[in-house]
Motif scaffolding. Structure first.
Motif, PDB file in Angstrom:
ATOM      1  N   HIS A  36      53.510  15.402  33.525  1.00  0.00           N
ATOM      2  CA  HIS A  36      52.068  15.672  33.490  1.00  0.00           C
ATOM      3  C   HIS A  36      51.256  14.392  33.689  1.00  0.00           C
ATOM      4  O   HIS A  36      50.164  14.431  34.243  1.00  0.00           O
ATOM      5  CB  HIS A  36      51.658  16.397  32.198  1.00  0.00           C
ATOM      6  CG  HIS A  36      51.637  15.548  30.964  1.00  0.00           C
ATOM      7  ND1 HIS A  36      50.550  14.798  30.599  1.00  0.00           N
ATOM      8  CD2 HIS A  36      52.579  15.337  30.022  1.00  0.00           C
ATOM      9  CE1 HIS A  36      50.813  14.164  29.485  1.00  0.00           C
ATOM     10  NE2 HIS A  36      52.046  14.474  29.104  1.00  0.00           N
ATOM     11  N   GLN A  37      51.783  13.246  33.255  1.00  0.00           N
ATOM     12  CA  GLN A  37      51.069  11.986  33.446  1.00  0.00           C
ATOM     13  C   GLN A  37      51.040  11.600  34.924  1.00  0.00           C
ATOM     14  O   GLN A  37      50.002  11.199  35.445  1.00  0.00           O
ATOM     15  CB  GLN A  37      51.725  10.882  32.624  1.00  0.00           C
ATOM     16  CG  GLN A  37      51.556  11.076  31.130  1.00  0.00           C
ATOM     17  CD  GLN A  37      52.404  10.119  30.332  1.00  0.00           C
ATOM     18  OE1 GLN A  37      53.557   9.862  30.669  1.00  0.00           O
ATOM     19  NE2 GLN A  37      51.833   9.586  29.265  1.00  0.00           N
ATOM     20  N   ALA A  38      52.168  11.744  35.597  1.00  0.00           N
ATOM     21  CA  ALA A  38      52.225  11.427  37.028  1.00  0.00           C
ATOM     22  C   ALA A  38      51.328  12.374  37.823  1.00  0.00           C
ATOM     23  O   ALA A  38      50.630  11.948  38.747  1.00  0.00           O
ATOM     24  CB  ALA A  38      53.667  11.510  37.527  1.00  0.00           C
ATOM     25  N   GLU A  39      51.313  13.642  37.462  1.00  0.00           N
ATOM     26  CA  GLU A  39      50.476  14.620  38.174  1.00  0.00           C
ATOM     27  C   GLU A  39      48.992  14.376  37.907  1.00  0.00           C
ATOM     28  O   GLU A  39      48.163  14.565  38.794  1.00  0.00           O
ATOM     29  CB  GLU A  39      50.866  16.049  37.796  1.00  0.00           C
ATOM     30  CG  GLU A  39      52.192  16.482  38.386  1.00  0.00           C
ATOM     31  CD  GLU A  39      52.178  16.465  39.913  1.00  0.00           C
ATOM     32  OE1 GLU A  39      51.247  17.042  40.525  1.00  0.00           O
ATOM     33  OE2 GLU A  39      53.102  15.867  40.495  1.00  0.00           O
ATOM     34  N   THR A  40      48.653  13.946  36.704  1.00  0.00           N
ATOM     35  CA  THR A  40      47.259  13.616  36.394  1.00  0.00           C
ATOM     36  C   THR A  40      46.800  12.438  37.244  1.00  0.00           C
ATOM     37  O   THR A  40      45.716  12.467  37.830  1.00  0.00           O
ATOM     38  CB  THR A  40      47.090  13.304  34.892  1.00  0.00           C
ATOM     39  OG1 THR A  40      47.426  14.474  34.139  1.00  0.00           O
ATOM     40  CG2 THR A  40      45.666  12.879  34.571  1.00  0.00           C
ATOM     41  N   LEU A  41      47.627  11.405  37.322  1.00  0.00           N
ATOM     42  CA  LEU A  41      47.288  10.249  38.151  1.00  0.00           C
ATOM     43  C   LEU A  41      47.121  10.662  39.610  1.00  0.00           C
ATOM     44  O   LEU A  41      46.163  10.260  40.270  1.00  0.00           O
ATOM     45  CB  LEU A  41      48.354   9.166  38.028  1.00  0.00           C
ATOM     46  CG  LEU A  41      48.116   7.929  38.883  1.00  0.00           C
ATOM     47  CD1 LEU A  41      46.846   7.206  38.468  1.00  0.00           C
ATOM     48  CD2 LEU A  41      49.304   7.007  38.830  1.00  0.00           C
ATOM     49  N   VAL A  49      39.780  16.206  44.708  1.00  0.00           N
ATOM     50  CA  VAL A  49      39.774  16.754  43.356  1.00  0.00           C
ATOM     51  C   VAL A  49      38.580  16.191  42.599  1.00  0.00           C
ATOM     52  O   VAL A  49      38.424  14.977  42.482  1.00  0.00           O
ATOM     53  CB  VAL A  49      41.095  16.407  42.615  1.00  0.00           C
ATOM     54  CG1 VAL A  49      41.040  16.885  41.173  1.00  0.00           C
ATOM     55  CG2 VAL A  49      42.284  17.016  43.335  1.00  0.00           C
ATOM     56  N   ASP A  50      37.729  17.095  42.081  1.00  0.00           N
ATOM     57  CA  ASP A  50      36.529  16.670  41.369  1.00  0.00           C
ATOM     58  C   ASP A  50      36.724  16.581  39.856  1.00  0.00           C
ATOM     59  O   ASP A  50      36.139  15.736  39.198  1.00  0.00           O
ATOM     60  CB  ASP A  50      35.370  17.634  41.647  1.00  0.00           C
ATOM     61  CG  ASP A  50      34.915  17.575  43.088  1.00  0.00           C
ATOM     62  OD1 ASP A  50      34.922  16.470  43.662  1.00  0.00           O
ATOM     63  OD2 ASP A  50      34.559  18.627  43.646  1.00  0.00           O
ATOM     64  N   VAL A  51      37.509  17.494  39.295  1.00  0.00           N
ATOM     65  CA  VAL A  51      37.684  17.570  37.850  1.00  0.00           C
ATOM     66  C   VAL A  51      39.163  17.767  37.548  1.00  0.00           C
ATOM     67  O   VAL A  51      39.840  18.549  38.214  1.00  0.00           O
ATOM     68  CB  VAL A  51      36.876  18.743  37.240  1.00  0.00           C
ATOM     69  CG1 VAL A  51      37.100  18.854  35.743  1.00  0.00           C
ATOM     70  CG2 VAL A  51      35.397  18.589  37.543  1.00  0.00           C
ATOM     71  N   VAL A  52      39.649  17.057  36.531  1.00  0.00           N
ATOM     72  CA  VAL A  52      41.052  17.175  36.125  1.00  0.00           C
ATOM     73  C   VAL A  52      41.097  17.548  34.654  1.00  0.00           C
ATOM     74  O   VAL A  52      40.478  16.880  33.825  1.00  0.00           O
ATOM     75  CB  VAL A  52      41.816  15.844  36.342  1.00  0.00           C
ATOM     76  CG1 VAL A  52      43.252  15.958  35.859  1.00  0.00           C
ATOM     77  CG2 VAL A  52      41.757  15.432  37.802  1.00  0.00           C
ATOM     78  N   PHE A  53      41.809  18.613  34.328  1.00  0.00           N
ATOM     79  CA  PHE A  53      42.057  19.002  32.948  1.00  0.00           C
ATOM     80  C   PHE A  53      43.538  18.835  32.681  1.00  0.00           C
ATOM     81  O   PHE A  53      44.360  19.484  33.323  1.00  0.00           O
ATOM     82  CB  PHE A  53      41.675  20.471  32.681  1.00  0.00           C
ATOM     83  CG  PHE A  53      40.210  20.728  32.659  1.00  0.00           C
ATOM     84  CD1 PHE A  53      39.472  20.507  31.514  1.00  0.00           C
ATOM     85  CD2 PHE A  53      39.562  21.197  33.794  1.00  0.00           C
ATOM     86  CE1 PHE A  53      38.104  20.746  31.495  1.00  0.00           C
ATOM     87  CE2 PHE A  53      38.202  21.444  33.779  1.00  0.00           C
ATOM     88  CZ  PHE A  53      37.475  21.217  32.628  1.00  0.00           C
ATOM     89  N   ASN A  54      43.894  17.971  31.746  1.00  0.00           N
ATOM     90  CA  ASN A  54      45.279  17.821  31.324  1.00  0.00           C
ATOM     91  C   ASN A  54      45.360  18.457  29.947  1.00  0.00           C
ATOM     92  O   ASN A  54      44.745  17.979  29.003  1.00  0.00           O
ATOM     93  CB  ASN A  54      45.675  16.346  31.270  1.00  0.00           C
ATOM     94  CG  ASN A  54      47.121  16.145  30.864  1.00  0.00           C
ATOM     95  OD1 ASN A  54      47.683  16.914  30.099  1.00  0.00           O
ATOM     96  ND2 ASN A  54      47.721  15.085  31.363  1.00  0.00           N
ATOM     97  N   VAL A  55      46.110  19.531  29.819  1.00  0.00           N
ATOM     98  CA  VAL A  55      46.168  20.285  28.569  1.00  0.00           C
ATOM     99  C   VAL A  55      47.503  20.108  27.852  1.00  0.00           C
ATOM    100  O   VAL A  55      47.963  20.999  27.154  1.00  0.00           O
ATOM    101  CB  VAL A  55      45.860  21.784  28.799  1.00  0.00           C
ATOM    102  CG1 VAL A  55      44.429  21.970  29.248  1.00  0.00           C
ATOM    103  CG2 VAL A  55      46.819  22.389  29.806  1.00  0.00           C
TER     104      VAL A  55
END
Length: 134
Positions: A36-41, A49-55
């Motif tokens: 999830h950290q690599a995908e968030t980066l 991509v305008d907005v990123v939600f990491n849940v």
């Protein structure tokens, strides 16, 4: 009435590690990133991509995921936290990341609470903060 002892064993949250280190990423020796950290980066670096939600779960590295691009010498960020205590905790955590990652540009970390903003606004003759916001 006698109480019954009913043990429950919970396994820790497991986030799948990413295979290898994503291209262009420098992490401290011995560290691994979660998927999830690599995908968030990746999402933060994508101009489409305008907005990123990491849940991800609490304590699973969402903050590192969000600040990882800064620790690589890219961009800037503002972190907003719902309590002063969480803001203080995150300030210390980010400073620790900076010490460990040693980014070339030495990011500035500043914590600003509503009370501090109110004092600043008054000292600069700007009126009350709430009046400025609405």
């Amino acid at each position: 009435m006698a109480m019954t002892n009913y043990p429950i064993t919970l396994k820790p949250v497991y986030s799948s590690p990413v295979d290898g280190i994503p291209e262009g990423i420098q992490i401290p020796e011995g560290w691994r990133l979660s998927w999830h950290q690599a995908e968030t980066l990746k999402a933060l670096r994508d101009p489409a991509v305008d907005v990123v939600f990491n849940v991800a779960m609490t304590g699973d590295g969402k903050s590192l995921a969000a600040y990882l691009h800064l620790l690589q010498g890219e961009g800037s960020a503002i972190g907003l936290y719902p309590t002063n205590e969480l803001a203080r905790d995150q300030e210390a955590q980010i400073k620790d990341y900076i010490a460990k990652f040693k980014p070339i540009h030495n990011p500035r970390v500043a914590r600003l609470s509503g009370a501090e903003l109110e004092i600043y606004a008054e000292s600069e003759g700007l009126g009350r903060v709430l009046d400025l916001l609405f």
